[in-house]
Design an enzyme around this catalytic site. Structure first.
Site, PDB file in Angstrom:
ATOM      1  N   LYS A 135      18.012 -14.482 -15.681  1.00 30.25           N
ATOM      2  CA  LYS A 135      17.247 -15.692 -15.330  1.00 30.25           C
ATOM      3  C   LYS A 135      16.537 -15.424 -14.014  1.00 30.25           C
ATOM      4  CE  LYS A 135      17.489 -19.547 -17.233  1.00 30.25           C
ATOM      5  NZ  LYS A 135      16.851 -19.705 -18.578  1.00 30.25           N
ATOM      6  N   THR A 179      20.785 -16.453 -20.588  1.00 26.34           N
ATOM      7  CA  THR A 179      20.203 -16.594 -19.246  1.00 26.34           C
ATOM      8  C   THR A 179      20.470 -18.006 -18.721  1.00 26.34           C
ATOM      9  OG1 THR A 179      17.996 -17.292 -19.959  1.00 26.34           O
ATOM     10  CG2 THR A 179      18.396 -14.917 -19.805  1.00 26.34           C
ATOM     11  N   ARG A 181      -8.643  -2.981  19.268  1.00 29.60           N
ATOM     12  CA  ARG A 181      -8.785  -3.925  18.153  1.00 29.60           C
ATOM     13  C   ARG A 181      -7.556  -4.810  18.069  1.00 29.60           C
ATOM     14  NH1 ARG A 181      -7.336  -0.592  12.488  1.00 29.60           N
ATOM     15  NH2 ARG A 181      -5.298   0.080  13.220  1.00 29.60           N
ATOM     16  N   GLN A 190      -0.182   3.015  10.245  1.00 31.07           N
ATOM     17  CA  GLN A 190       0.813   3.965   9.740  1.00 31.07           C
ATOM     18  C   GLN A 190       1.774   4.374  10.868  1.00 31.07           C
ATOM     19  OE1 GLN A 190      -2.444   3.885   8.991  1.00 31.07           O
ATOM     20  NE2 GLN A 190      -2.896   4.836   7.019  1.00 31.07           N
ATOM     21  N   HIS A 236      -7.120  -7.562   8.580  1.00 35.07           N
ATOM     22  CA  HIS A 236      -8.257  -7.171   9.400  1.00 35.07           C
ATOM     23  C   HIS A 236      -8.845  -8.356  10.171  1.00 35.07           C
ATOM     24  CE1 HIS A 236      -8.134  -3.379   7.327  1.00 35.07           C
ATOM     25  NE2 HIS A 236      -8.357  -3.944   6.156  1.00 35.07           N
TER      26      HIS A 236
HETATM   27  O1  LIG Z   1      -4.492   1.447  10.903  1.00 37.18           O
HETATM   28  C1  LIG Z   1      -5.335   1.701  10.036  1.00 37.18           C
HETATM   29  N1  LIG Z   1      -5.024   2.622   9.056  1.00 37.18           N
HETATM   30  C2  LIG Z   1      -5.922   2.939   8.077  1.00 37.18           C
HETATM   31  O2  LIG Z   1      -5.625   3.791   7.184  1.00 37.18           O
HETATM   32  C3  LIG Z   1      -7.168   2.272   8.072  1.00 37.18           C
HETATM   33  N2  LIG Z   1      -8.253   2.332   7.244  1.00 37.18           N
HETATM   34  C4  LIG Z   1      -9.153   1.447   7.724  1.00 37.18           C
HETATM   35  O3  LIG Z   1     -10.280   1.225   7.198  1.00 37.18           O
HETATM   36  N3  LIG Z   1      -8.689   0.825   8.844  1.00 37.18           N
HETATM   37  C5  LIG Z   1      -7.440   1.326   9.077  1.00 37.18           C
HETATM   38  N4  LIG Z   1      -6.514   1.057  10.039  1.00 37.18           N
END
Ligand SMILES: O=c1[nH]c(=O)c2[nH]c(=O)[nH]c2[nH]1
Length: 296
Positions: free
Chosen positions: A12, A57, A181, A224, A252
């Site tokens: 469920k 379930t 940014r 990353q 973004h």
């Molecule tokens: O931190 C980021 N990693 C990306 O892989 C990536 N690609 C992107 O267009 N902006 C960003 N910013």
């Protein structure tokens, strides 16, 4: 050609359980979304429609409610373990149970600066999650349990200390390099525990703290890099955790071009786009960690 039944499970999904503890002075509330999934010796129902081994379930859903009544909920990891152990322990054909739980936060409403005894507001915080798997099939040699805790939709933002540059450019690249940014994401994280026995609440608070502190203190050249720093910091500080999986949407924030208005926008006004978003995903694991087994 032979055709065979492959892997299967059933249960469920998304039983919404609200449990109120009616204390004499004040009430407590727990708000959960519980999904159960059972697997085992289930060929008959698929091949002939014989349901002798199929715990409905509907019964699974009722068990979720009954366990809340009979045992209370407590930490969601414990509630999940209790349910999963019940299904594999009482249904002979069922060898594996996975219980997945989301917990929605509520906090007391303040009335004249004191907490109301029975009035709550949903917190704007993240959703806490748990995924528990219990297996007692022959391959597991007795019963084994795995616990993965997590959180969803923890929205965080840095107004500076984030850059993104040095990436390859081809004929389709229009993104300008940036040395300052906004970096924002909604953290979705799951972490696998070394043992199926822990102080779940304390561990959760520690992981949450280290995830957010790593986000805040990492000077980021990419999301990353931030992702790795977040996972690394959890593993450095929380020995009870074997592995952290992160899924980070890059929310973004685009600087609005104000030159057409004759205004200079010095990283002050942004368009917060909701789609599309970069999706940065990764796993950080400690090398001495036990094998994941059926945790995921
Ligand atoms: O931190 C980021 N990693 C990306 O892989 C990536 N690609 C992107 O267009 N902006 C960003 N910013």
């Amino acid at each position: 050609m032979t055709i065979q039944l492959g892997a299967n499970q059933y249960g469920k999904a998304e039983t919404r359980l609200v449990h109120v503890t009616r204390g004499a002075e004040a009430h407590e509330i727990v708000d959960l979304n519980v999904s159960t999934a059972l697997s085992g010796d289930l060929a008959d129902t698929h091949l002939t429609g014989d349901n002798a081994k199929v715990l409905p379930t509907d019964t699974q859903k009722n068990t979720v409610f009954a366990f809340a009544k009979e045992h209370g909920v407590g930490e969601i990891e414990d509630f999940g373990l209790k349910l999963a152990r019940h299904f594999v322990g009482t249904q002979e054909p069922i060898h594996r149970a996975r219980v997945t739980i989301e917990q929605y936060g509520w906090e007391r409403i303040d009335v004249d600066s004191s907490p109301a005894p029975h009035s709550f507001q949903r917190t704007g915080r993240e959703t806490r999650t748990a995924m528990v798997t219990v297996d007692n099939s022959a391959t597991t040699d007795g019963e084994r349990a795995w616990v993965v805790s997590g959180l969803k939709d923890l929205v965080v933002l840095n107004t500076t200390d984030s850059e993104f540059w040095g990436y390859p450019k081809d004929r389709y690249t229009t993104l300008p390099e940036t040395h300052d940014r906004v970096l924002a994401t909604a953290v979705n994280a799951q972490w696998r525990h070394v043992d199926a026995d822990s102080d779940w609440g304390k561990s959760y608070d520690a992981v949450r703290k280290h995830l957010t502190e790593a986000f805040a203190t990492t000077y980021s050249l990419s999301l990353q890099q931030t992702l790795y720093a977040m996972g690394e910091r959890v593993l450095q500080h929380c020995p009870e955790i074997a592995e952290v999986r992160l899924s980070l949407p890059n929310k973004h924030h685009f600087v609005v071009d104000m030159e057409p208005f004759g205004l200079r926008n010095d990283n002050e006004v942004f368009f917060a786009a909701d789609r599309p978003y970069g999706l940065i995903e990764g796993t950080v694991v400690q090398d001495t960690a036990p094998e994941p087994g059926l945790a995921w």
